[in-house]
Design a protein around this motif. Structure first.
Motif: not given
Length: 367
Positions: A50-60, A206-210, A364-367
């Motif tokens: 709950s204290t984890i925030t996503a990285s500022s940008s998601v890199s592919h 995953c949450k941290w990595a966006g 991980c995956v991302t859309d």
């Protein structure tokens, strides 16, 4: 068969393990379920994500674009377990997927940035654990309720395959930083897949990595790489030709010939990728998916074309109906044809959300 919950639950009731049956002619060698009745770890201990925030940008970077499309999901031959039938048509949109399993180096970067503490590094919470057990189950001694995880231990020659708990040891101090327990280290293993991670741990990363975990359908679609074949590389048997994946050769669980070059986990990219450029979609370590596990899920959806399925709304495993489980895919370095052919693209396994093992990781995956 009966499988004893030992180590953590050495004093608890025996649970019955029902063997899967199906009208399809199923290969008996593949029926043993290598995620059945493992020594249980704990209940759903709240994580600190709950204290984890996503990285500022998601890199592919390090990811592969998977073009969307239709495919037949599930087993289409005689080798599957009951929960792999019937095959059914699925339609997916395109997505990005990590080319490799998440490595120790990547997971360390996450932990260093967030201070995250994994499930295996926490002592089990008995009040949560007992929710998964039959009423009246006695509490284990405090000496057992310690921060620990499950490590694989080779067994003497002649040990049968009916009781997976025999080769799993509840090891105090085993975790992602110490894969075989105190005294072991990931130093020099930065490119190895991170292991001893629970589903909660994978979700936190995953949450941290966006990013997110793949759905089971996305995972199988990516592993097939456009082929209706048994394995990510095609239909050639795993021990024919040159080594194609990190699995067990020899006599499980006593002797591994290491014909593929590895006795345990291997660095990512040690073997040829599939046609989509994805590595270790068979063997090395099991990979968490986003979906809840239900043994009858394919039967529930088989009469319709499913767009981007997210899996069932809840978990149900008739072998352990009180234990919430998620799907894991891909097999591991412990898979052998005599016991577990989890490296087949359609093979489905199930693991309790709070359980980490020496052969379980994720990508991980991302859309």
């Amino acid at each position: 068969m009966k499988i004893r919950l030992i180590y953590l639950l050495a004093f608890l009731n025996l649970l019955s393990c029902k063997q899967h049956t199906t009208a399809v002619a199923v290969n008996e060698d593949s029926l043993a379920h290598c995620a059945s009745k493992l020594p249980s770890r704990l209940g759903n201990i709240p994580t600190n994500d709950s204290t984890i925030t996503a990285s500022s940008s998601v890199s592919h970077e390090g990811m592969v674009w998977i073009e969307g499309g239709d495919f037949l999901m599930g087993s289409q031959d005689q080798e599957g377990r009951a929960d792999e039938y019937p095959s059914h048509k699925v339609k997916l949109k395109g997505f990005w997927m990590d080319a490799t399993e998440v490595t120790n180096a990547a997971f360390k970067e996450f932990v260093d940035a967030t201070g995250y503490v994994t499930t295996a590094e926490k002592a089990p919470d008995w009040n949560e654990l007992k929710k998964q057990l039959p009423p009246g189950t006695p509490k284990p001694p405090d000496s057992v309720l310690v921060a620990a995880s499950l490590i694989f231990v080779k067994q003497p020659s002649g040990v049968g395959l009916g009781d997976p708990s025999i080769w799993w040891l509840w090891k105090n101090g085993a975790n992602w930083k110490h894969p075989q327990g105190p005294g072991s280290s990931i130093k020099g293993k930065e490119k190895f897949p991170v292991v001893h991670v629970s589903w909660d741990d994978a979700m936190a990363y995953c949450k941290w990595a966006g990013k997110r975990l793949p759905t089971e359908a996305e995972w199988e679609y990516a592993a097939r790489a456009g082929k209706q074949a048994a394995y990510p590389w095609g239909n050639e048997a795993i021990e024919k030709g040159s080594p194609k994946a990190n699995t067990w050769q020899g006599t499980f669980p006593s002797f591994n010939t290491s014909w593929d070059g590895f006795d345990n986990a291997a660095p990512v990219k040690s073997f040829q990728s599939n046609a989509y450029g994805l590595y270790d979609m068979a063997g090395n370590v099991w990979e968490w998916c986003a979906d809840w596990y239900r043994n009858d899920y394919y039967k529930m959806i088989s009469n319709q074309l499913i767009d981007n399925p997210l899996g069932p709304d809840s978990s149900y495993d008739p072998d352990e109906p009180t234990v919430p489980k998620k799907v894991v895919r891909g097999g591991s370095f412990l898979c052998n044809a005599s016991y577990c052919k989890g490296y087949r693209v359609s093979a489905r396994m199930k693991t309790a959300t709070d359980t980490g093992l020496e052969h379980t990781g994720f990508r991980c995956v991302t859309d």
